[in-house]
Design an enzyme around this catalytic site. Structure first.
Site, PDB file in Angstrom:
ATOM      1  N   GLU A 116     109.315  94.427  56.026  1.00 63.20           N
ATOM      2  CA  GLU A 116     107.939  94.914  56.163  1.00 63.20           C
ATOM      3  C   GLU A 116     107.917  96.268  55.455  1.00 63.20           C
ATOM      4  OE1 GLU A 116     105.473  93.272  57.459  1.00 63.20           O
ATOM      5  OE2 GLU A 116     106.673  91.637  58.278  1.00 63.20           O
ATOM      6  N   HIS A 211      97.641  98.707  32.570  1.00 64.53           N
ATOM      7  CA  HIS A 211      98.204  97.667  31.697  1.00 64.53           C
ATOM      8  C   HIS A 211      97.542  97.638  30.316  1.00 64.53           C
ATOM      9  CE1 HIS A 211      94.719  95.183  32.827  1.00 64.53           C
ATOM     10  NE2 HIS A 211      95.017  94.450  31.777  1.00 64.53           N
ATOM     11  N   LYS A 215      99.003  96.927  25.645  1.00 65.66           N
ATOM     12  CA  LYS A 215      98.457  96.101  24.572  1.00 65.66           C
ATOM     13  C   LYS A 215      98.778  96.734  23.218  1.00 65.66           C
ATOM     14  CE  LYS A 215      94.504  94.704  27.455  1.00 65.66           C
ATOM     15  NZ  LYS A 215      94.754  93.335  27.845  1.00 65.66           N
ATOM     16  N   ASP A 268      86.683  99.670  38.729  1.00 62.84           N
ATOM     17  CA  ASP A 268      87.682  98.700  38.296  1.00 62.84           C
ATOM     18  C   ASP A 268      88.100  98.915  36.844  1.00 62.84           C
ATOM     19  OD1 ASP A 268      89.283  96.392  38.658  1.00 62.84           O
ATOM     20  OD2 ASP A 268      87.731  95.101  37.788  1.00 62.84           O
ATOM     21  N   HIS A 273      90.972 101.668  32.318  1.00 63.13           N
ATOM     22  CA  HIS A 273      91.102 100.947  31.045  1.00 63.13           C
ATOM     23  C   HIS A 273      90.172 101.486  29.940  1.00 63.13           C
ATOM     24  CE1 HIS A 273      93.393  98.487  33.603  1.00 63.13           C
ATOM     25  NE2 HIS A 273      92.476  97.618  33.962  1.00 63.13           N
TER      26      HIS A 273
HETATM   27  C1  BG6 Z   1      92.054  94.582  35.698  1.00 63.65           C
HETATM   28  C2  BG6 Z   1      90.765  94.489  36.448  1.00 63.65           C
HETATM   29  O1  BG6 Z   1      92.646  95.826  35.918  1.00 63.65           O
HETATM   30  O2  BG6 Z   1      91.795  94.400  34.312  1.00 63.65           O
HETATM   31  C3  BG6 Z   1      90.117  93.134  36.199  1.00 63.65           C
HETATM   32  O3  BG6 Z   1      91.006  94.653  37.838  1.00 63.65           O
HETATM   33  C4  BG6 Z   1      89.937  92.904  34.719  1.00 63.65           C
HETATM   34  O4  BG6 Z   1      88.878  93.040  36.864  1.00 63.65           O
HETATM   35  C5  BG6 Z   1      91.246  93.140  33.977  1.00 63.65           C
HETATM   36  O5  BG6 Z   1      89.515  91.573  34.534  1.00 63.65           O
HETATM   37  C6  BG6 Z   1      91.025  93.108  32.476  1.00 63.65           C
HETATM   38  O6  BG6 Z   1      92.256  93.104  31.824  1.00 63.65           O
HETATM   39  P1  BG6 Z   1      92.518  92.212  30.546  1.00 63.65           P
HETATM   40  O7  BG6 Z   1      93.895  92.572  30.110  1.00 63.65           O
HETATM   41  O8  BG6 Z   1      92.371  90.785  30.983  1.00 63.65           O
HETATM   42  O9  BG6 Z   1      91.464  92.591  29.566  1.00 63.65           O
END
Ligand code: BG6
Length: 523
Positions: A116, A211, A215, A268, A273
């Protein structure tokens, strides 16, 4: 320098000359081993790192989760998942076959600890297991703790790791912690989280993940700008009319209604991003590709966003929510009809925002950002529109036919870069056509498919934090969006749902540009 010291020092990503650099020995401890992220992205990325020859013999994976399962069961679940991915061409992992030898290599290095995340004793067991691996498997005391867990556990796990004495680097080995998104849900919570984890860890031990930075096309923004003499002199207000940054998705919220009801499109996508795309476009040239140099310039770029006054939110930011519609020829539900979504929800699934960057390079150049779910097409791109040429020579040409120059960075899909300009149409009169010079990744490079996580995981292992968020980068992002986060919930939208799924977003987003005679590029 001994091998050990070398591993403990922050690393450097291999450049063209040293493509086969193997990561140093280490144990990667995945908290959330039974979760979706581990299956969908982390494991496929590790597998790709094995096939690329990047992982050392002294590499081990320790799965940690609350689920009661043996290591065999964990491994089998992952194997089934990998086999399911193969050939399906659906999802992040793209491969026609699974290299059995490579997967077996990885499978042999897996172990599993049931725990846990709150249980302090569990961390003692993890510590003992890691010490054992150091002795028997050559992991050299280097530990990469990967937090693929719900964000409510971030603080707890870090605090418990500290209490169990698992993050001290005093003996020449390294200890690093990867923290996934979301890092906070507004400025105060992000600051509190930073303060809490910085009590346990040094900043250079923390790898805050976004993330998008994994790319290739996002990393290439810096290469385009700084490895070419051509673009940088034009990359400023004297030559640029405006910039459009789009992250449009065709997917809806899918099974994430519960998460999305707490989040919305702004949280989000934007401070993380979309701001990665913005900061790489806007930043001043760093003096090197060193992590601190690059992240310092990125933080400055976001800090230069003109702070929104409350009265400006209504004018400069647009929110939208999708109603029922048709996406890629399939009928889909509206957001309010999605599972785990309130039928009266005011959560936005679309955001557009006109912002200004208050510095010498960009003063007066509007940046238009937009992102949304269930839009007409999937398209992430940065479009830079240069000033129009003076018309004197072409007085008789219709202005709408005088296409201005656009530089389009296609982040995904159809990755590439296009430069659009005018050319004389062959013929007896001076008639103009709009043409494009187009670079496509697919036709130039023979890149292996990747999930985007390979670079990020590998960078953690070699100690290169360039593609990760420093505390100030994160806080600058939240600071910039905070006025909108404050304003929207207090002012309920009157027109939700205000765009049909499968359309190009709410009409108000178009009006944001139209009032200065501009228009969005088509989706
Ligand atoms: C995520 C979001 O961090 O990034 C999602 O929570 C979104 O809502 C996604 O769809 C988009 O990432 P990618 O790499 O699919 O463009």
């Amino acid at each position: 320098m001994s091998e050990r010291q070398d591993h403990a020092s922050p690393g450097r990503r291999p450049t063209t000359g040293d493509t086969a650099a193997v990561a140093p020995p280490c144990a990667m401890v995945i908290f959330g081993a039974g979760g979706d992220l581990t299956k969908r992205l982390v494991m496929p990325a590790l597998y790709n790192l094995v096939t690329a020859g990047r992982l050392p013999d002294g590499f081990r994976i320790v799965g940690v989760d609350h689920g009661r399962r043996t290591v065999e069961e964990w491994r089998q679940g992952l194997t089934d998942m990998m086999n399911q991915f193969v050939g399906s061409h659906d999802g992040e992992f793209q491969a026609d076959r699974l290299d059995k030898k490579a997967w077996q290599w990885l499978g042999e290095r897996m172990s599993y600890v049931q725990a846990e995340f709150e249980d302090a004793d569990a961390y003692k067991r993890i510590g003992q297991h890691l010490a054992e691996l150091d002795k028997t498997a050559g992991t050299a005391g280097n530990y990469l703790f990967y937090l693929a867990v719900a964000d409510r556990f971030f603080e707890t796990v870090v605090e418990r790791l500290g209490a169990a004495d698992l993050v001290g680097e005093q003996d020449g080995h390294w200890r690093r912690v990867v923290i996934e998104k979301p890092f906070g849900h507004d400025l105060p919570s992000a600051k509190a989280l930073n303060a809490s984890i910085l009590k346990v860890l040094q900043e250079q031990q923390i790898y805050r993940m976004d993330h998008f930075l994994g790319k290739e096309t996002v990393q290439n923004i810096m290469a385009l700008r700084f490895a070419n003499g051509l673009f940088e002199p034009l990359w400023r207000r004297e030559h640029i009319d405006h910039v459009q940054i789009t992250a449009a998705e065709t997917v809806g919220v899918e099974s994430r209604g519960k998460f999305y009801e707490q989040t919305g499109a702004l949280r989000d996508m934007v401070p993380n991003h979309v701001f990665q795309l913005l900061s790489l476009t806007v930043m001043e040239p760093p003096t090197s590709f060193d992590a601190e140099a690059v992240r310092g310039k990125k933080a400055e770029a976001i800090q230069a966003i003109r702070p929104l006054k409350p009265g400006w939110v209504e004018r400069d930011a647009v929110r939208g929510q999708y109603g029922p519609g048709t996406v890629l020829d399939k009928p889909v539900l509206g957001y309010r009809q999605e599972p785990n979504v309130s039928p009266t929800s005011n959560i936005e699934t679309y955001v557009a925002w006109k912002l200004q960057i208050d510095n010498w390079r960009w003063a007066g150049v509007p940046f238009y950002l937009r992102t949304g779910k269930h839009l007409k097409s999937r398209k992430t791109q940065i479009a830079i529109r240069f000033h129009q040429a003076p018309h004197a020579l072409f007085r008789d040409t219709h202005v709408e036919k005088m296409n201005p120059n656009w530089l389009i960075l296609r982040i995904q899909p159809d990755e590439g870069i296009a430069l659009q300009f005018a050319a004389k149409r062959p013929g007896l009169t001076m008639d103009l056509g709009n043409v494009s010079m187009d670079f496509s990744y697919k036709s130039y490079f023979d890149a292996k498919p990747s999930t985007g996580y390979e670079t990020l995981i590998y960078d953690c292992m070699i100690g290169d934090a360039t593609l990760f968020q420093r505390a100030d980068n994160i806080e600058a992002g939240w600071q910039a969006v905070q006025p909108i986060l404050d304003y929207w919930p207090a002012h309920a939208p009157k027109d939700f749902a205000n765009y049909a799924a499968g359309s190009d977003g709410p009409a108000a987003a178009g009006a944001l540009l139209a009032r200065s005679g501009r228009a969005w590029r088509p989706l």
